[in-house]
Design a protein around this motif. Structure first.
Motif, PDB file in Angstrom:
ATOM      1  N   HIS A   1      -8.635  23.540   5.613  1.00  0.00           N
ATOM      2  CA  HIS A   1      -8.584  23.020   6.983  1.00  0.00           C
ATOM      3  C   HIS A   1      -8.565  21.505   6.926  1.00  0.00           C
ATOM      4  N   SER A   2      -8.213  20.903   8.068  1.00  0.00           N
ATOM      5  CA  SER A   2      -7.895  19.478   8.060  1.00  0.00           C
ATOM      6  C   SER A   2      -9.109  18.615   7.695  1.00  0.00           C
ATOM      7  N   LEU A   3     -10.324  19.081   8.003  1.00  0.00           N
ATOM      8  CA  LEU A   3     -11.491  18.249   7.687  1.00  0.00           C
ATOM      9  C   LEU A   3     -11.638  18.106   6.177  1.00  0.00           C
ATOM     10  N   GLU A   4     -11.442  19.233   5.464  1.00  0.00           N
ATOM     11  CA  GLU A   4     -11.511  19.174   3.998  1.00  0.00           C
ATOM     12  C   GLU A   4     -10.380  18.308   3.454  1.00  0.00           C
ATOM     13  N   ASP A   5      -9.172  18.582   3.938  1.00  0.00           N
ATOM     14  CA  ASP A   5      -8.013  17.898   3.361  1.00  0.00           C
ATOM     15  C   ASP A   5      -8.083  16.392   3.594  1.00  0.00           C
ATOM     16  N   ARG A   6      -8.558  15.991   4.771  1.00  0.00           N
ATOM     17  CA  ARG A   6      -8.669  14.559   5.075  1.00  0.00           C
ATOM     18  C   ARG A   6      -9.617  13.868   4.094  1.00  0.00           C
ATOM     19  N   LEU A   7     -10.734  14.581   3.830  1.00  0.00           N
ATOM     20  CA  LEU A   7     -11.726  14.003   2.933  1.00  0.00           C
ATOM     21  C   LEU A   7     -11.176  13.864   1.506  1.00  0.00           C
ATOM     22  N   VAL A   8     -10.485  14.909   1.048  1.00  0.00           N
ATOM     23  CA  VAL A   8      -9.903  14.882  -0.303  1.00  0.00           C
ATOM     24  C   VAL A   8      -8.859  13.768  -0.379  1.00  0.00           C
ATOM     25  N   LYS A   9      -8.026  13.687   0.648  1.00  0.00           N
ATOM     26  CA  LYS A   9      -6.974  12.664   0.676  1.00  0.00           C
ATOM     27  C   LYS A   9      -7.595  11.261   0.596  1.00  0.00           C
ATOM     28  N   ARG A  10      -8.658  11.062   1.386  1.00  0.00           N
ATOM     29  CA  ARG A  10      -9.281   9.732   1.418  1.00  0.00           C
ATOM     30  C   ARG A  10      -9.776   9.323   0.024  1.00  0.00           C
ATOM     31  N   VAL A  11     -10.469  10.242  -0.668  1.00  0.00           N
ATOM     32  CA  VAL A  11     -11.041   9.879  -1.966  1.00  0.00           C
ATOM     33  C   VAL A  11      -9.929   9.660  -3.005  1.00  0.00           C
ATOM     34  N   LEU A  12      -8.928  10.552  -3.031  1.00  0.00           N
ATOM     35  CA  LEU A  12      -7.884  10.414  -4.051  1.00  0.00           C
ATOM     36  C   LEU A  12      -7.016   9.185  -3.775  1.00  0.00           C
ATOM     37  N   THR A  13      -6.700   8.950  -2.502  1.00  0.00           N
ATOM     38  CA  THR A  13      -5.853   7.796  -2.188  1.00  0.00           C
ATOM     39  C   THR A  13      -6.596   6.495  -2.493  1.00  0.00           C
ATOM     40  N   ALA A  14      -7.900   6.464  -2.190  1.00  0.00           N
ATOM     41  CA  ALA A  14      -8.674   5.241  -2.492  1.00  0.00           C
ATOM     42  C   ALA A  14      -8.658   4.980  -3.999  1.00  0.00           C
ATOM     43  N   GLY A  15      -8.781   6.049  -4.788  1.00  0.00           N
ATOM     44  CA  GLY A  15      -8.782   5.887  -6.254  1.00  0.00           C
ATOM     45  C   GLY A  15      -7.446   5.423  -6.786  1.00  0.00           C
ATOM     46  N   ALA A  16      -6.385   5.672  -6.024  1.00  0.00           N
ATOM     47  CA  ALA A  16      -5.040   5.311  -6.481  1.00  0.00           C
ATOM     48  C   ALA A  16      -4.575   3.978  -5.890  1.00  0.00           C
ATOM     49  N   THR A  17      -5.506   3.262  -5.256  1.00  0.00           N
ATOM     50  CA  THR A  17      -5.147   2.007  -4.591  1.00  0.00           C
ATOM     51  C   THR A  17      -5.884   0.858  -5.269  1.00  0.00           C
ATOM     52  N   THR A  18      -5.208  -0.255  -5.428  1.00  0.00           N
ATOM     53  CA  THR A  18      -5.876  -1.409  -6.034  1.00  0.00           C
ATOM     54  C   THR A  18      -7.005  -1.919  -5.128  1.00  0.00           C
ATOM     55  N   THR A  19      -8.060  -2.402  -5.746  1.00  0.00           N
ATOM     56  CA  THR A  19      -9.170  -2.957  -4.960  1.00  0.00           C
ATOM     57  C   THR A  19      -9.110  -4.492  -4.982  1.00  0.00           C
ATOM     58  N   ALA A  20      -7.979  -5.037  -5.443  1.00  0.00           N
ATOM     59  CA  ALA A  20      -7.861  -6.498  -5.554  1.00  0.00           C
ATOM     60  C   ALA A  20      -7.808  -7.142  -4.171  1.00  0.00           C
ATOM     61  N   PRO A  21      -8.437  -8.316  -4.050  1.00  0.00           N
ATOM     62  CA  PRO A  21      -8.267  -9.046  -2.793  1.00  0.00           C
ATOM     63  C   PRO A  21      -6.782  -9.376  -2.623  1.00  0.00           C
ATOM     64  N   PRO A  22      -6.288  -9.357  -1.377  1.00  0.00           N
ATOM     65  CA  PRO A  22      -4.852  -9.579  -1.189  1.00  0.00           C
ATOM     66  C   PRO A  22      -4.435 -10.969  -1.679  1.00  0.00           C
ATOM     67  N   GLY A  23      -3.201 -11.058  -2.145  1.00  0.00           N
ATOM     68  CA  GLY A  23      -2.637 -12.372  -2.464  1.00  0.00           C
ATOM     69  C   GLY A  23      -2.736 -12.774  -3.931  1.00  0.00           C
ATOM     70  N   LEU A  24      -3.375 -11.950  -4.793  1.00  0.00           N
ATOM     71  CA  LEU A  24      -3.437 -12.326  -6.212  1.00  0.00           C
ATOM     72  C   LEU A  24      -2.045 -12.163  -6.833  1.00  0.00           C
ATOM     73  N   PRO A  25      -1.566 -13.158  -7.553  1.00  0.00           N
ATOM     74  CA  PRO A  25      -0.227 -13.027  -8.146  1.00  0.00           C
ATOM     75  C   PRO A  25      -0.190 -11.929  -9.218  1.00  0.00           C
ATOM     76  N   VAL A  26      -1.248 -11.818 -10.002  1.00  0.00           N
ATOM     77  CA  VAL A  26      -1.330 -10.748 -11.005  1.00  0.00           C
ATOM     78  C   VAL A  26      -2.643 -10.010 -10.761  1.00  0.00           C
TER      79      VAL A  26
END
Ligand SMILES: C[S@@+](CC[C@H](N)C(=O)[O-])C[C@H]1O[C@@H](n2cnc3c(N)ncnc32)[C@H](O)[C@@H]1O
Length: 331
Positions: free
Chosen positions: A259-284
């Motif tokens: 159901h959507s409550l489970e899927d939303r939660l799973v999506k949030r955790v996996l997508t966060a793990g696949a996203t850089t945590t760098a402050p915006p604007g770093l060249p590298v």
């Protein structure tokens, strides 16, 4: 899991034994991580052991750790997996206890983790468990019958405002207020104890139009109670990050939600793990800000029409997968 109509006989449990949901795709997602000798895969929701049996059969060098909070499921899965007993360890645990279980077993990291969320057909089909709105039974709904409060305890003791919140948030029930008013009137006379009486109250409380849409009118209330009784979302919210944390680099996780409550939660955790945590604007982007996961599914994958025709339980399934690509940076 939630389905339009719940199975009402033994057949569905037997079918589920033969038809673990999206099995081929789950195996394919986990395969690259499980081929090496000594690989360990954790089935966090062992249930009747369908996915586990296929994992053990497909990856002959892999070891399996299977968790379930339901002792009846562990017994049945144990019988089914007996031919693989030398490679399978089954543990009675809630899946957010995964780190403690792995520590106890002396397994620091694993190569695969699978979650097939929700209730099993076996739980739905045994009337005395109280999950099914199609059969009269005591209002229990505990997956682990050795502890915790039952659905009857929730209905008879929670303040009305809290019940309305549960039905709205966990059941996405638009008629929450009307249903709770009926429950409160009833419990002032006598405690609610039976699922048939609750279904009757819900039917009587709903306006005609609401009865005509969305399948059985009790479905959303039963889902909400089940989620509350078992603390399902709190447990999942802890378990997915814990599972990602337990993966070795190259290890893979696959999660089936219903159901959507489970899927939303799973999506949030996996997508966060696949996203850089760098402050915006770093060249590298320095190593410590690099994502530690790579998503293996584009959005959530759905079962095919053929699979749904064969196995109704698969209809609401949403599958997401990810691979651990980097160690946590602790600097
Ligand atoms: C849908 S069934 C799994 C079916 C299984 N994949 C198969 O092929 O037979 C889900 C199982 O997860 C268990 N479960 C649900 N929430 C759990 C939790 N928080 N911790 C441990 N087990 C849980 C339920 O008791 C149930 O047996």
């Amino acid at each position: 899991m939630t389905t339009e109509e719940q199975p009402t006989n033994e057949e569905s449990a037997v079918r589920e034994r033969h038809n673990p949901v999206m099995l081929r795709r789950c195996l394919d997602l986990l395969a690259p991580a499980l081929a090496e000798p000594g690989a360990t895969v954790v089935d966090c929701t062992l249930g009747l052991g369908g996915h586990s049996e296929a994992l053990l059969g497909t990856f002959p060098a892999a070891r399996l750790i299977g968790l379930d909070r339901d002792q009846a499921a562990l017994r049945l899965a144990g019988e089914r997996l007996a031919p693989y007993a030398d490679r399978a360890t089954l543990v009675h645990a809630v899946y957010d206890e995964l780190p403690e279980v792995l520590e106890r077993l002396g397994v620091p990291r694993v190569q695969g983790v699978l979650f097939d969320l929700g209730v099993s057909s076996m739980q739905l089909d045994e009337p005395e468990r109280g999950f099914a709105y199609a059969q009269d039974a005591p209002l229990d709904m505990r997956m682990d019958q050795t502890r915790g409060r039952s659905a009857a305890d929730v209905l008879n003791t929670y303040p009305p405002g809290e019940l309305v919140r549960l039905l709205r948030v966990y059941g996405e029930e638009k008629q929450a207020k009307r249903i709770v008013e009926a429950v409160v009137r009833e419990r002032a006379e006598r405690p609610l104890t039976s699922s048939a009486r609750l279904v009757e109250l819900i039917r009587d409380a709903l306006p005609q139009a609401a009865k005509r849409t969305g399948g059985n009118p009790a479905k959303r209330t039963f889902q909400a109670l089940r989620i509350e009784v078992n603390g399902e979302l709190e447990s999942l919210e802890r378990a997915i990050p814990a599972a990602v944390g337990a993966l070795a680099v190259g290890g893979r996780i696959a999660v089936l939600s219903y159901h959507s409550l489970e899927d939303r939660l799973v999506k949030r955790v996996l997508t966060a793990g696949a996203t850089t945590t760098a402050p915006p604007g770093l060249p590298v982007v320095p190593e410590q800000y690099q994502p530690r996961l790579k998503l293996l599914t584009r959005g959530a994958e759905l079962p095919t029409e053929d699979e749904i025709a064969e196995n109704r339980r698969a209809a609401p399934a949403r599958l997401r997968g990810a691979e651990r690509i980097r160690e946590e940076h602790t600097a």
